[in-house]
Design an enzyme around this catalytic site. Structure first.
Site, PDB file in Angstrom:
ATOM      1  N   TYR A  23      42.673  54.713  47.658  1.00 22.00           N
ATOM      2  CA  TYR A  23      43.011  53.279  47.613  1.00 22.00           C
ATOM      3  C   TYR A  23      44.241  52.990  48.463  1.00 22.00           C
ATOM      4  O   TYR A  23      44.223  52.129  49.342  1.00 22.00           O
ATOM      5  CB  TYR A  23      43.257  52.833  46.157  1.00 22.00           C
ATOM      6  CG  TYR A  23      44.034  51.537  46.045  1.00 22.00           C
ATOM      7  CD1 TYR A  23      43.485  50.330  46.470  1.00 22.00           C
ATOM      8  CD2 TYR A  23      45.335  51.519  45.516  1.00 22.00           C
ATOM      9  CE1 TYR A  23      44.206  49.139  46.376  1.00 22.00           C
ATOM     10  CE2 TYR A  23      46.054  50.329  45.414  1.00 22.00           C
ATOM     11  CZ  TYR A  23      45.486  49.142  45.851  1.00 22.00           C
ATOM     12  OH  TYR A  23      46.194  47.970  45.766  1.00 22.00           O
ATOM     13  N   LYS A  50      44.760  50.830  51.938  1.00 16.37           N
ATOM     14  CA  LYS A  50      45.695  49.711  52.043  1.00 16.37           C
ATOM     15  C   LYS A  50      46.702  49.966  53.172  1.00 16.37           C
ATOM     16  O   LYS A  50      47.030  49.052  53.929  1.00 16.37           O
ATOM     17  CB  LYS A  50      46.448  49.489  50.724  1.00 16.37           C
ATOM     18  CG  LYS A  50      45.623  48.931  49.595  1.00 16.37           C
ATOM     19  CD  LYS A  50      45.071  47.533  49.845  1.00 16.37           C
ATOM     20  CE  LYS A  50      46.120  46.450  49.854  1.00 16.37           C
ATOM     21  NZ  LYS A  50      45.512  45.090  49.905  1.00 16.37           N
ATOM     22  N   THR A  52      50.601  46.589  48.832  1.00 10.84           N
ATOM     23  CA  THR A  52      51.059  47.201  47.584  1.00 10.84           C
ATOM     24  C   THR A  52      52.172  48.215  47.841  1.00 10.84           C
ATOM     25  O   THR A  52      52.220  48.838  48.907  1.00 10.84           O
ATOM     26  CB  THR A  52      49.854  47.911  46.912  1.00 10.84           C
ATOM     27  OG1 THR A  52      50.331  48.765  45.883  1.00 10.84           O
ATOM     28  CG2 THR A  52      49.071  48.771  47.896  1.00 10.84           C
ATOM     29  N   ASP A  53      52.995  48.438  46.819  1.00 13.05           N
ATOM     30  CA  ASP A  53      54.038  49.474  46.931  1.00 13.05           C
ATOM     31  C   ASP A  53      53.423  50.875  47.014  1.00 13.05           C
ATOM     32  O   ASP A  53      54.092  51.821  47.443  1.00 13.05           O
ATOM     33  CB  ASP A  53      55.021  49.386  45.762  1.00 13.05           C
ATOM     34  CG  ASP A  53      54.404  49.553  44.377  1.00 13.05           C
ATOM     35  OD1 ASP A  53      53.173  49.714  44.269  1.00 13.05           O
ATOM     36  OD2 ASP A  53      55.170  49.517  43.383  1.00 13.05           O
ATOM     37  N   GLU A  54      52.143  50.991  46.634  1.00  2.00           N
ATOM     38  CA  GLU A  54      51.527  52.328  46.590  1.00  2.00           C
ATOM     39  C   GLU A  54      51.400  52.954  47.983  1.00  2.00           C
ATOM     40  O   GLU A  54      51.204  54.161  48.100  1.00  2.00           O
ATOM     41  CB  GLU A  54      50.156  52.269  45.901  1.00  2.00           C
ATOM     42  CG  GLU A  54      50.269  51.720  44.498  1.00  2.00           C
ATOM     43  CD  GLU A  54      49.021  51.891  43.647  1.00  2.00           C
ATOM     44  OE1 GLU A  54      48.256  52.837  43.887  1.00  2.00           O
ATOM     45  OE2 GLU A  54      48.832  51.078  42.735  1.00  2.00           O
TER      46      GLU A  54
HETATM   47  P1  NAD Z   1      41.093  42.365  42.090  1.00  2.00           P
HETATM   48  O1  NAD Z   1      40.265  43.603  42.183  1.00  2.00           O
HETATM   49  O2  NAD Z   1      41.276  41.693  40.770  1.00  2.00           O
HETATM   50  O3  NAD Z   1      40.470  41.245  43.059  1.00  2.00           O
HETATM   51  C1  NAD Z   1      39.954  41.550  44.328  1.00  2.00           C
HETATM   52  C2  NAD Z   1      39.070  40.392  44.749  1.00  2.00           C
HETATM   53  O4  NAD Z   1      38.588  40.658  46.069  1.00  2.00           O
HETATM   54  C3  NAD Z   1      37.836  40.200  43.856  1.00  2.00           C
HETATM   55  O5  NAD Z   1      37.677  38.841  43.535  1.00  2.00           O
HETATM   56  C4  NAD Z   1      36.688  40.698  44.719  1.00  2.00           C
HETATM   57  O6  NAD Z   1      35.454  40.052  44.442  1.00  2.00           O
HETATM   58  C5  NAD Z   1      37.198  40.375  46.109  1.00  2.00           C
HETATM   59  N1  NAD Z   1      36.587  41.222  47.145  1.00  2.00           N
HETATM   60  C6  NAD Z   1      36.452  42.581  47.120  1.00  2.00           C
HETATM   61  N2  NAD Z   1      35.814  42.988  48.237  1.00  2.00           N
HETATM   62  C7  NAD Z   1      35.563  41.875  48.984  1.00  2.00           C
HETATM   63  C8  NAD Z   1      34.949  41.658  50.250  1.00  2.00           C
HETATM   64  N3  NAD Z   1      34.454  42.670  50.976  1.00  2.00           N
HETATM   65  N4  NAD Z   1      34.875  40.391  50.711  1.00  2.00           N
HETATM   66  C9  NAD Z   1      35.360  39.347  49.984  1.00  2.00           C
HETATM   67  N5  NAD Z   1      35.940  39.498  48.785  1.00  2.00           N
HETATM   68  C10 NAD Z   1      36.045  40.747  48.290  1.00  2.00           C
HETATM   69  O7  NAD Z   1      42.470  42.729  42.756  1.00  2.00           O
HETATM   70  P2  NAD Z   1      43.939  42.155  42.465  1.00  2.00           P
HETATM   71  O8  NAD Z   1      44.576  42.994  41.437  1.00  2.00           O
HETATM   72  O9  NAD Z   1      43.869  40.694  42.286  1.00  2.00           O
HETATM   73  O10 NAD Z   1      44.653  42.491  43.848  1.00  2.00           O
HETATM   74  C11 NAD Z   1      44.660  41.546  44.916  1.00  2.00           C
HETATM   75  C12 NAD Z   1      45.416  42.125  46.095  1.00  2.00           C
HETATM   76  O11 NAD Z   1      46.755  42.435  45.699  1.00  2.00           O
HETATM   77  C13 NAD Z   1      44.812  43.431  46.605  1.00  2.00           C
HETATM   78  O12 NAD Z   1      44.867  43.410  48.009  1.00  2.00           O
HETATM   79  C14 NAD Z   1      45.726  44.510  46.036  1.00  2.00           C
HETATM   80  O13 NAD Z   1      45.768  45.623  46.891  1.00  2.00           O
HETATM   81  C15 NAD Z   1      47.042  43.794  45.998  1.00  2.00           C
HETATM   82  N6  NAD Z   1      48.001  44.257  44.975  1.00  2.00           N
HETATM   83  C16 NAD Z   1      47.601  44.348  43.665  1.00  2.00           C
HETATM   84  C17 NAD Z   1      48.528  44.745  42.703  1.00  2.00           C
HETATM   85  C18 NAD Z   1      48.158  44.834  41.230  1.00  2.00           C
HETATM   86  O14 NAD Z   1      48.983  45.290  40.425  1.00  2.00           O
HETATM   87  N7  NAD Z   1      46.973  44.403  40.821  1.00  2.00           N
HETATM   88  C19 NAD Z   1      49.841  45.061  43.074  1.00  2.00           C
HETATM   89  C20 NAD Z   1      50.205  44.951  44.422  1.00  2.00           C
HETATM   90  C21 NAD Z   1      49.272  44.538  45.350  1.00  2.00           C
END
Ligand code: NAD
Length: 326
Positions: free
Chosen positions: A151, A155, A127-129
């Site tokens: 968080y 990351k 993430t950009d964060e």
């Molecule tokens: P989300 O919370 O919707 O999904 C996370 C998934 O991971 C869920 O299905 C959860 O059940 C699973 N999970 C959590 N802990 C687990 C574990 N210990 N073992 C197996 N599965 C596990 O998150 P998202 O928004 O889809 O984000 C996905 C990725 O993208 C993350 O790594 C996040 O940091 C990154 N990201 C998200 C955004 C955003 O805007 N949402 C932006 C940039 C990066």
């Protein structure tokens, strides 16, 4: 070819899995897909329903921290796309241990197993964060990591473990760092789905502080296409920023949403600011554009309208998940 997708029942991971299995990424058209997901509160097998009958999909409910399971699933895998994480900043402020466990220890468990299995490419979705907060300009990939929330700190820890496995062991890892995503199937605790579902249900929306925090909003499909470019052609050991959405203050985003839903600012309920709230994020995505030909395709108005329509039409998906903040 076999692809292991972690967190593939979450918001972004399920979009990637659906797209891959529905043929949106021709280079992976015949890939066998294993989704590993713990199904935490944020994971939902319903998100994979459109591809559930696809014979190339195998869903495994399990934890990325389970070294034995991860080692077993890694056998024969060519590409890992690692989405699984604890992802909600507000929850990390209430307690960080699950974030450290899943985001740092879980990523290390996957990296170790990928190394042992001789995986050809490992894409760590970050993430950009991790860069912190920036007043003006945009971060290039080599900017220092200065995460501010538990968080983003967790990351950043996983980004550094990914880097270390490349530098130490030459594991072909790429890291992507993307801006804020929006789109269908996002758990309704995050800003846009929370606001959309509140408004659909006639409730006001909670706007943090002065509403002046700035984010770049990118449609999930553009993020996933960027990840796919990195999975196919990203150079091992490199970090790729993914962005180029629409930069808005939270207040302006709320106004755009209210306009799109035919409502006005009386539906906004100001609330105390988030602790340690980063003021502005902005990634420079020139590298992935120049090297891999990435450019975002989904216009914000079009993407927002489609997202509102999806939440309107999928009440049965959202209702069990929604804890309305009145
Ligand atoms: P989300 O919370 O919707 O999904 C996370 C998934 O991971 C869920 O299905 C959860 O059940 C699973 N999970 C959590 N802990 C687990 C574990 N210990 N073992 C197996 N599965 C596990 O998150 P998202 O928004 O889809 O984000 C996905 C990725 O993208 C993350 O790594 C996040 O940091 C990154 N990201 C998200 C955004 C955003 O805007 N949402 C932006 C940039 C990066």
């Amino acid at each position: 070819m076999r692809v292991l997708i972690t967190g593939g029942a979450g918001f972004i991971g399920s979009h990637y899995a659906r797209q891959l299995l529905q043929g949106a990424y021709p280079a992976f058209a015949d890939a066998e897909v294993v989704v590993l997901d713990k199904l935490t509160y944020a994971g939902n097998q319903e998100n994979l329903r459109p591809v559930a009958e696809n014979p190339r999909l195998r869903f495994v409910r399990g934890d990325i921290c389970d070294a034995e399971l991860v080692a077993e699933l890694m056998t024969g895998v060519d590409v890992v796309v690692h989405f699984a994480a604890e992802s909600h900043v507000d929850r990390s402020i209430l307690g960080a241990s699950d974030f450290v466990r899943t985001n740092v220890v879980g990523t290390d468990t996957l990296l170790q197993a990928a190394l042992a299995a001789g995986v050809g490419k490992f894409v760590h979705v970050s993430t950009d964060e991790v860069y912190g907060s920036i007043e003006t300009g945009s971060w290039p990939e080599e900017h220092a990591l200065e995460p501010n929330s538990p968080y983003s700190a967790a990351k950043a820890g996983s980004d550094l473990m990914s880097r270390a496995y490349f530098r130490t062991h030459e594991l072909p890892v790429c890291v992507t760092r993307c801006s804020n995503n929006y789109g269908p199937y996002q758990f309704p605790e995050k800003l846009l789905p929370l606001f959309i579902t509140n408004l659909l249900d006639g409730h006001r929306v909670p706007l943090y502080g002065d509403g002046g925090n700035v984010r770049d909003w990118l449609h999930v499909d553009d993020h996933c296409r960027g990840i796919q470019l990195v999975a196919e052609s990203g150079r091992p050991g490199e970090v790729y920023n993914i962005g180029g959405g629409t930069e808005l203050t939270n207040r302006r985003l709320t106004e755009r949403l209210l306009e799109a839903m035919g409502q006005d600012f009386s539906m906004v309920r100001p609330v105390d600011d988030r602790k340690g709230h980063d003021r502005r994020y902005s990634v420079d995505h020139a590298k992935i554009a120049a090297e891999l030909g990435y450019r975002p395709r989904v216009g914000f108005d079009e993407g927002l309208a489609e997202t509102i329509r999806w939440y309107r039409e999928n009440r049965s998906w959202r209702e069990p998940l929604k804890q309305v903040q009145k």
